[in-house]
Design an enzyme around this catalytic site. Structure first.
Site, PDB file in Angstrom:
ATOM      1  N   GLU A  60      34.608  31.173  43.889  1.00 52.93           N
ATOM      2  CA  GLU A  60      34.683  29.989  42.540  1.00 52.93           C
ATOM      3  C   GLU A  60      35.043  28.802  43.244  1.00 52.93           C
ATOM      4  O   GLU A  60      34.034  27.809  42.611  1.00 52.93           O
ATOM      5  CB  GLU A  60      35.783  30.439  41.570  1.00 52.93           C
ATOM      6  CG  GLU A  60      35.256  31.556  40.917  1.00 52.93           C
ATOM      7  CD  GLU A  60      35.626  32.869  41.456  1.00 52.93           C
ATOM      8  OE1 GLU A  60      36.048  33.016  42.407  1.00 52.93           O
ATOM      9  OE2 GLU A  60      35.297  34.037  40.807  1.00 52.93           O
ATOM     10  N   HIS A 129      44.429  37.996  33.167  1.00 50.84           N
ATOM     11  CA  HIS A 129      42.939  38.150  32.744  1.00 50.84           C
ATOM     12  C   HIS A 129      42.696  37.442  31.303  1.00 50.84           C
ATOM     13  O   HIS A 129      41.756  37.718  30.614  1.00 50.84           O
ATOM     14  CB  HIS A 129      42.198  39.284  33.129  1.00 50.84           C
ATOM     15  CG  HIS A 129      41.844  39.762  34.424  1.00 50.84           C
ATOM     16  ND1 HIS A 129      41.076  38.813  34.924  1.00 50.84           N
ATOM     17  CD2 HIS A 129      41.992  40.787  34.904  1.00 50.84           C
ATOM     18  CE1 HIS A 129      40.937  39.560  36.274  1.00 50.84           C
ATOM     19  NE2 HIS A 129      41.637  40.472  36.266  1.00 50.84           N
TER      20      HIS A 129
HETATM   21  C1  TPP Z   1      38.165  35.418  41.667  1.00 49.26           C
HETATM   22  C2  TPP Z   1      37.578  36.442  40.816  1.00 49.26           C
HETATM   23  N1  TPP Z   1      36.131  36.252  40.598  1.00 49.26           N
HETATM   24  C3  TPP Z   1      35.449  37.362  39.921  1.00 49.26           C
HETATM   25  C4  TPP Z   1      36.275  38.428  39.518  1.00 49.26           C
HETATM   26  C5  TPP Z   1      35.455  39.665  38.583  1.00 49.26           C
HETATM   27  N2  TPP Z   1      35.347  40.560  39.313  1.00 49.26           N
HETATM   28  C6  TPP Z   1      35.689  42.020  39.353  1.00 49.26           C
HETATM   29  S1  TPP Z   1      35.451  43.195  40.162  1.00 49.26           S
HETATM   30  C7  TPP Z   1      34.282  42.120  41.035  1.00 49.26           C
HETATM   31  C8  TPP Z   1      33.357  42.779  42.207  1.00 49.26           C
HETATM   32  C9  TPP Z   1      34.062  42.903  43.338  1.00 49.26           C
HETATM   33  O1  TPP Z   1      33.048  43.316  44.326  1.00 49.26           O
HETATM   34  P1  TPP Z   1      33.729  43.919  45.728  1.00 49.26           P
HETATM   35  O2  TPP Z   1      34.895  43.393  46.469  1.00 49.26           O
HETATM   36  O3  TPP Z   1      32.535  44.487  46.555  1.00 49.26           O
HETATM   37  O4  TPP Z   1      34.354  45.376  45.122  1.00 49.26           O
HETATM   38  P2  TPP Z   1      33.712  46.768  44.342  1.00 49.26           P
HETATM   39  O5  TPP Z   1      33.780  46.264  43.062  1.00 49.26           O
HETATM   40  O6  TPP Z   1      32.297  46.631  45.149  1.00 49.26           O
HETATM   41  O7  TPP Z   1      34.803  47.774  44.877  1.00 49.26           O
HETATM   42  C10 TPP Z   1      34.235  40.962  40.462  1.00 49.26           C
HETATM   43  C11 TPP Z   1      33.240  39.809  40.754  1.00 49.26           C
HETATM   44  C12 TPP Z   1      37.437  38.597  39.939  1.00 49.26           C
HETATM   45  N3  TPP Z   1      38.291  39.823  39.564  1.00 49.26           N
HETATM   46  N4  TPP Z   1      38.028  37.583  40.409  1.00 49.26           N
END
Ligand code: TPP
Lengths: 324, 319
Positions: A60, A129
């Site tokens: 972000e 959240h």
């Molecule tokens: C700072 C922030 N931005 C966006 C999100 C929303 N979000 C939740 S899970 C996710 C994807 C995470 O991807 P990854 O780290 O590859 O883990 P995976 O979900 O594949 O296990 C996002 C963008 C968040 N929780 N925190």
């Protein structure tokens, strides 16, 4: 007049402004191919392609910073941050760069940047959240802060925000995306900094913004059945505040309830109360009442989460105390 | 290294428990009994259980949102998980935490809301262990997508500079939300970034093989415990489940999912256990029944627990 959802209204605004001005482009997490966590960017990747609808990593601070840089030298970025909670990671960029550089350059650059993000609770997503943080941005000189409650306002204000040469924090609400409303025909541009009387009444003014306007309208409808006529003023813009519209209403009704979903301490309701008592003191028949979310991190369990967010019943109780 | 028979069965049981817990969560959501969405780690159980196995109870773990695997791996018990998911006063957060579970008794330091916000916090617990000379290791577990968050970099730098007892464990499940990770990540591998900070790194090519996961992790944990500093380990795996329970999916190619289902870490471990005559298929089916009963009991315990009262929301707010 067509009836559309808040989500569709935002989508139309983005599409129209992108068609109109090739410097407008979008950035955010999963907004392209997947059309956004809340589907606000539906169809835009297909229409405008990956150059103008850019998927970003989960970063972000980086996204906002590069939005600022691109805005300073000719583009008009519209950034989607998945929820307002994640904007905290980008706070330095927003507060120290976006808000200040025009001033510090004595107007030497423009900052046509829009940051869109939903806020609010009610989905059992817990403390980190579910926050309503609009006031954090509304505190900062150099930012414009918009928080519409209806589809038409969402469309008209987003279009104006994109055309503005200042950074606009554009606050949406999770629970509003499916809200339906009428849309006037033709080009719709609404000025930033203008409140709107959403319901006319005589006995009390309920002042609010974003989703709480819907709560206020629901309360006003029920109060009407009980012989109390409530006027509902929607602030629509939180910075700058349209004091005139609010004060004119309170001068008419002589009573005010200020309602927000966020924590009231140092909140939007505090600010509104301050200027109303300053500008309409002689017209007031009762102290101004403030209603806000419970002063705790949002609890998780369904029953207590509901209890922590203001409802139409909270508003009705407060109005009755004032009007009694 | 090779697992003993008991170790194999204990790890297998944990993997099974994770799978059954998540399946149950899906059922309870469908029936409307709970509302809370789940981010399931179906297909990633070998990573979650394999990386937590070399940790001691007093070691610290920062989990992911796909967390049931590592919660169970680190020693959290099903009834504590369900009581919190149900939002009841018997939950460890008394119904305030929900998805964001913590259990400090077993070193589970809570799930942060903003991805990446725990990199620095984890470096902080590692610094504390080193300064206090406790011998504890910290593990920060994160996804490929989260590796792009800003704090990843200063955390790696400081952990190396101060030689802190920490393991950076990255599950590369190939998706970050709805996008393939290569849409938003410039390189195929995450782990080699560590070299830029002087941090040793390793890629576990088969993250669905619990033995391989365990071996690489144990080495990194031992290294940290010996005071030799951080390691970054990347585990190649695959998210068979959708991003979360409200995600209709459709963006992962069907053939890709089918391919990975053939590499299901639980099926493979089960085959190995039978092949090595550690247990029979019948033994394992009995174990499965036990696990199902354990999950059912835990859910019942949660369902029968009391709801918090509205005034309880002000409890535990210290300032
Ligand atoms: C700072 C922030 N931005 C966006 C999100 C929303 N979000 C939740 S899970 C996710 C994807 C995470 O991807 P990854 O780290 O590859 O883990 P995976 O979900 O594949 O296990 C996002 C963008 C968040 N929780 N925190």
């Amino acid at each position: 007049m067509p009836v559309i959802t808040y989500r569709e209204a935002l989508n139309q605004a983005l599409r129209e402004e992108m068609q109109r001005d090739s410097n407008v482009f979008l950035m955010g997490e999963d907004i392209g191919l997947f059309e956004g966590a809340y589907k606000v960017t539906a169809g835009l990747f297909a229409e405008f392609g990956e150059k103008r609808v850019r998927d970003t990593p989960i970063a972000e601070e980086e996204i906002v910073g590069l939005g600022i840089g691109s805005a300073m030298v000719g583009l008009r970025p519209v950034i989607e941050i998945m929820t307002i909670n994640f904007s905290l990671l980008a706070l330095d960029q927003i507060v120290n760069n976006a808000a200040k550089l025009r001033y510090m350059f004595a107007g030497g650059v423009q900052m046509p940047l829009v940051i869109r993000m939903p806020e609010g609770g009610g989905n059992q997503l817990t403390a980190q959240h579910s926050q309503s943080l609009a006031v954090w941005f509304a505190h900062v000189p150099g930012l414009l802060v918009v928080a519409p409650s209806s589809p038409a306002d969402a469309k008209g204000l987003l279009k104006t925000s994109i055309r503005d040469n200042n950074p606009v924090i554009f606050i949406e609400h999770f629970a509003l995306y499916n809200t339906r409303g009428e849309l006037p025909d033709g080009e719709l541009l609404l000025p930033i900094g203008k409140a709107d009387v959403k319901r006319v009444g005589e006995d009390v003014t309920i002042i609010s913004h974003s989703r709480m306007v819907q709560v206020a309208l629901a309360a006003a409808e029920q109060l009407a059945g009980q012989g109390i006529s409530a006027e509902v003023v929607d602030l629509r813009t939180l910075r700058p505040l349209d004091k005139e519209t609010v004060v004119n209403s309170v001068r008419k009704t002589s009573r005010a309830v200020v309602l927000e979903e966020g924590w009231p301490t140092y909140g939007i309701s505090a600010e509104v109360t301050a200027f109303v008592q300053d500008m309409a003191f002689d017209y007031l028949d009762a102290p101004i009442r403030r209603i806000g979310g419970a002063e705790v991190p949002m609890p998780y369990a369904r029953n207590v989460e509901r209890a922590a967010i203001p409802s139409d019943q909270t508003v009705i109780a407060a109005v009755k105390e004032l009007v009694a | 290294m090779a697992f003993s028979a008991e170790e194999m069965l204990a790890l297998y049981r944990k993997m099974l428990l994770v799978r059954r817990m998540e399946e149950k969560h899906g059922e309870l959501l469908a029936s409307g009994d709970i509302w809370m969405m789940g981010h399931f780690g179906t297909g990633q159980e070998a990573v979650a259980i394999g990386i937590t196995a070399p940790l001691k109870k007093e070691d610290y773990l920062f989990p992911t949102h796909r967390g049931v695997g590592e919660f169970i791996g680190k020693g959290m018990v099903p009834k504590d998980i369900w009581a919190e998911y149900y939002g009841r006063t018997t939950g460890l957060a008394k119904g305030k935490g929900g998805l964001h579970l913590s259990d400090v008794r077993v070193g589970l330091m809570g799930l942060v809301g903003s991805l990446g916000a725990d990199f620095a916090v984890a470096v902080g617990t590692a610094l504390s262990s080193k300064m206090r000379g406790t011998g504890q290791v910290t593990m920060i577990y994160f996804g490929d997508g989260t590796s792009n968050q800003a704090d990843f970099h200063p955390s790696m730098n400081l952990a190396a500079l101060w030689q802190l007892p920490i393991v950076f464990a990255c599950a590369n499940n190939q998706y970050s939300e709805l996008a393939h990770y290569r849409e938003t990540t410039s390189t195929e591998h995450i782990a080699p970034r560590a070299a830029g900070y002087g941090v040793p790194w390793k890629i576990v090519e088969d993250g669905n093989d619990i033995q391989a996961v365990y071996a690489a992790t144990a080495e990194a944990v031992d290294r940290a415990r010996r005071g030799e500093g951080p390691t970054l380990v990347e585990y190649k795996t695959y998210r068979i489940a959708a991003h979360f329970t409200g995600d209709p999916g459709g963006y992962q190619p069907k053939e890709e999912i089918e391919e990975w289902k053939k590499k299901d870490p639980i099926d493979r471990f089960r085959a190995r256990i039978i092949e090595q005559k550690v247990a029979t298929a019948d033994d394992l089916e009995n174990m499965n029944r036990e696990v199902i009963a354990e999950v059912e009991d835990a859910v019942k315990y949660a369902q029968e627990s009391p709801w918090p009262a509205p005034e309880d929301i002000y409890q535990d707010l210290y300032a």
